[in-house]
Design a protein around this motif. Structure first.
Motif, PDB file in Angstrom:
ATOM      1  N   UNK A  52      53.573  54.331  16.233  1.00  0.00           N
ATOM      2  CA  UNK A  52      54.073  55.253  17.253  1.00  0.00           C
ATOM      3  C   UNK A  52      54.767  54.476  18.365  1.00  0.00           C
ATOM      4  N   UNK A  53      55.674  55.169  19.068  1.00  0.00           N
ATOM      5  CA  UNK A  53      56.329  54.586  20.229  1.00  0.00           C
ATOM      6  C   UNK A  53      57.744  54.142  19.950  1.00  0.00           C
ATOM      7  N   UNK A  54      58.642  54.432  20.877  1.00  0.00           N
ATOM      8  CA  UNK A  54      60.054  54.096  20.708  1.00  0.00           C
ATOM      9  C   UNK A  54      60.277  52.600  20.591  1.00  0.00           C
ATOM     10  N   UNK A  55      59.374  51.778  21.154  1.00  0.00           N
ATOM     11  CA  UNK A  55      59.505  50.321  21.102  1.00  0.00           C
ATOM     12  C   UNK A  55      58.605  49.699  20.045  1.00  0.00           C
ATOM     13  N   UNK A  56      58.148  50.500  19.089  1.00  0.00           N
ATOM     14  CA  UNK A  56      57.236  49.965  18.068  1.00  0.00           C
ATOM     15  C   UNK A  56      57.874  48.815  17.300  1.00  0.00           C
ATOM     16  N   UNK A  57      59.192  48.814  17.165  1.00  0.00           N
ATOM     17  CA  UNK A  57      59.868  47.740  16.429  1.00  0.00           C
ATOM     18  C   UNK A  57      59.739  46.389  17.123  1.00  0.00           C
ATOM     19  N   UNK A  58      59.356  46.411  18.406  1.00  0.00           N
ATOM     20  CA  UNK A  58      59.174  45.167  19.147  1.00  0.00           C
ATOM     21  C   UNK A  58      57.774  44.586  18.962  1.00  0.00           C
ATOM     22  N   UNK A  59      56.901  45.340  18.285  1.00  0.00           N
ATOM     23  CA  UNK A  59      55.553  44.840  18.068  1.00  0.00           C
ATOM     24  C   UNK A  59      54.715  44.786  19.320  1.00  0.00           C
ATOM     25  N   UNK A  60      54.905  45.769  20.214  1.00  0.00           N
ATOM     26  CA  UNK A  60      54.177  45.781  21.483  1.00  0.00           C
ATOM     27  C   UNK A  60      53.454  47.109  21.717  1.00  0.00           C
ATOM     28  N   UNK A  61      53.336  47.943  20.683  1.00  0.00           N
ATOM     29  CA  UNK A  61      52.816  49.293  20.856  1.00  0.00           C
ATOM     30  C   UNK A  61      51.521  49.503  20.090  1.00  0.00           C
ATOM     31  N   UNK A  62      50.643  50.313  20.680  1.00  0.00           N
ATOM     32  CA  UNK A  62      49.479  50.789  19.934  1.00  0.00           C
ATOM     33  C   UNK A  62      49.923  51.877  18.961  1.00  0.00           C
ATOM     34  N   UNK A  63      49.184  52.011  17.882  1.00  0.00           N
ATOM     35  CA  UNK A  63      49.407  53.121  16.969  1.00  0.00           C
ATOM     36  C   UNK A  63      48.487  54.279  17.302  1.00  0.00           C
ATOM     37  N   UNK A  64      48.668  55.381  16.588  1.00  0.00           N
ATOM     38  CA  UNK A  64      47.766  56.519  16.702  1.00  0.00           C
ATOM     39  C   UNK A  64      46.903  56.560  15.452  1.00  0.00           C
ATOM     40  N   UNK A  65      45.598  56.530  15.641  1.00  0.00           N
ATOM     41  CA  UNK A  65      44.670  56.615  14.518  1.00  0.00           C
ATOM     42  C   UNK A  65      44.344  58.082  14.271  1.00  0.00           C
ATOM     43  N   UNK A  66      44.687  58.573  13.101  1.00  0.00           N
ATOM     44  CA  UNK A  66      44.362  59.948  12.727  1.00  0.00           C
ATOM     45  C   UNK A  66      42.985  59.972  12.085  1.00  0.00           C
ATOM     46  N   UNK A  67      42.115  60.849  12.588  1.00  0.00           N
ATOM     47  CA  UNK A  67      40.773  60.997  12.023  1.00  0.00           C
ATOM     48  C   UNK A  67      40.651  62.248  11.163  1.00  0.00           C
ATOM     49  N   UNK A  68      41.174  63.372  11.651  1.00  0.00           N
ATOM     50  CA  UNK A  68      41.091  64.636  10.918  1.00  0.00           C
ATOM     51  C   UNK A  68      42.458  65.312  10.938  1.00  0.00           C
ATOM     52  N   UNK A  69      42.914  65.737   9.759  1.00  0.00           N
ATOM     53  CA  UNK A  69      44.153  66.497   9.654  1.00  0.00           C
ATOM     54  C   UNK A  69      43.850  67.809   8.928  1.00  0.00           C
ATOM     55  N   UNK A  70      44.737  68.783   9.102  1.00  0.00           N
ATOM     56  CA  UNK A  70      44.537  70.103   8.495  1.00  0.00           C
ATOM     57  C   UNK A  70      45.801  70.514   7.748  1.00  0.00           C
ATOM     58  N   UNK A  71      45.643  70.874   6.507  1.00  0.00           N
ATOM     59  CA  UNK A  71      46.761  71.369   5.709  1.00  0.00           C
ATOM     60  C   UNK A  71      46.983  72.852   5.975  1.00  0.00           C
TER      61      UNK A  71
END
Length: 314
Positions: free
Chosen positions: A272-291
Motif C-alpha cells: 500500500x501507499x503511493x511511495x511503496x516503490x521506494x521501499x519506505x511504506x508499511x503494508x496493510x495486513x488483511x485478517x478477514x475478508x468477505x465475499x
C-alpha cells in the motif's frame, strides 16, 4: 416548553426518547418516510412509530412545504429540535419558535459540517468526534453553538462504536441546551467558519479502497465502515471483496500498491501507499475478508500463498 421535533432514523428516535423523558411537551413530530437508501435503511429506528405510540401527531415529509410551515405556526412552539433531518429548513420554518431551532449534529462543529460526520471523522484521522447542539441559521450546520461534548477516537474505534458513543450523548446535550435557552443561562457562541470543514453525502464509490493511500489511512477506512455500514471493498480477479478486519504491518513492504504479497503474523500483507516503490511504506495486513455471498474468510486461507493484485475495477 412546547416542542416541535424534526428527526429521522435512530438519531431522531433517540432525540424523541430524550424529549419524552424530559419535562417538555412534544406537540408535533415531523419525520421522513422510510427509505431503502443504503445509508438510510440502517440505523432505522422509526421516529414515526415511536411518536404514534405516544399519541403524538406525526407529519411525514421529504422536505418542507407551505402546508408544513402553516402547521408548525399553528402549534406555536417555544422551541424546535432537529436531529438528522435530511433537507434544509428555511428561515420561514426554523424561525417560527420564540427561542429558535436547536439542531443536534454529531461532530465538534465547525469541523465535519455536512453528512456522515462520524464516518468522515474516523477516516480523516481526527482524534475526537462528539455532539454539538447549535441554533439553526440559513446555512447548513453553521449556527451559534450552545453545547458540545467530545468523544475520543481511539485506535480501536469503529464507525459503529462511535455512532453509539455520540448517540449516548443526546439526552445530556439536549437537556443542557433546552434548559439554557429556557432560563437564558447559555450564551450562544458563533462558530469560526474559517475552521469549517464540509463533507458530502457518502455513496458506494466512497467505500472503494484506493491502494495508493497509506496503509494507516486504509485501516481507518476499514474500521469506519464496520457492519452494518457498507464495508470497504476492493476487487480481486474480477470479484468484489469486502475487507472486514485489517491492521498496519510491522514491516516495510515495497513494490506496487495492491499487490497481494506475503503472510505476516497470521494475515496477508497487501502492498500500500503511493511511495511503496521506494521501499519506505508499511503494508496493510488483511485478517478477514468477505465475499459477495456474505461469507467471511480468514484472509490467509482465502489468498493462500499470495500473488495477484487488488484493484479498483473488476
Amino acid at each position: 416548553m412546547r416542542v416541535v421535533m424534526f428527526g429521522y432514523q435512530t438519531w431522531g428516535h433517540r432525540t424523541l426518547q430524550a424529549l419524552l423523558k424530559s419535562r417538555h411537551d412534544v406537540d408535533l413530530v415531523v419525520t421522513h418516510p422510510a427509505s431503502e437508501h443504503a445509508y438510510e435503511s440502517i440505523w432505522a429506528d422509526s421516529v414515526e412509530d415511536l411518536a404514534r405510540s405516544e399519541g403524538i401527531e406525526v407529519y411525514l415529509a421529504k422536505r418542507p412545504d407551505a402546508q408544513l410551515i402553516d402547521r408548525v405556526r399553528a402549534v406555536a412552539p417555544d422551541v424546535m429540535v432537529a436531529n438528522n433531518w435530511r433537507t434544509k429548513l428555511p428561515r420561514e420554518l426554523f424561525g417560527v419558535p420564540r427561542l429558535g431551532t436547536v439542531n443536534l449534529h454529531d461532530s465538534l462543529l465547525p469541523k465535519f459540517t455536512g453528512f456522515s460526520p462520524v464516518i468522515w471523522s474516523l477516516i480523516s484521522g481526527a482524534t475526537h468526534t462528539g455532539l454539538t447542539a447549535h441554533l439553526m441559521d440559513d446555512e447548513l450546520d453553521t449556527g451559534a453553538v450552545l453545547v458540545q461534548r467530545a468523544v475520543e477516537i481511539t485506535p480501536s474505534s469503529t464507525g459503529t462504536s462511535l455512532v453509539y458513543d455520540t448517540l449516548d450523548l443526546v439526552p445530556e446535550v439536549l437537556e443542557a441546551a433546552l434548559d439554557g435557552l429556557e432560563h437564558q443561562t447559555l450564551e450562544p457562541v458563533p462558530q469560526n467558519l474559517a475552521d469549517r470543514t464540509f463533507f458530502h453525502k457518502r455513496s458506494e464509490q466512497d467505500s472503494l479502497i484506493d491502494w495508493q493511500w497509506p496503509a494507516a489511512d486504509i485501516e481507518r477506512l476499514v474500521r469506519a465502515l464496520s457492519d452494518p455500514y457498507p464495508n470497504a471493498y476492493t476487487y480481486f480477479r474480477g470479484e468484489r471483496l469486502r475487507v472486514i478486519s485489517s491492521r498496519v504491518s510491522r514491516c516495510i513492504y515495497g513494490g506496487t500498491p495492491g499487490r497481494v504479497f506475503i503472510e505476516e503474523d497470521g494475515g496477508m500483507v497487501v502492498v500500500a501507499g503511493a511511495d511503496a516503490h521506494r521501499g519506505q511504506s508499511h503494508g496493510l495486513v488483511l485478517d478477514v475478508v468477505r465475499t459477495d455471498d456474505g461469507v467471511n474468510h480468514a484472509a490467509l486461507d482465502f489468498f493462500g500463498r499470495g500473488g495477484g493484485y487488488l484493484t479498483c475495477l473488476p
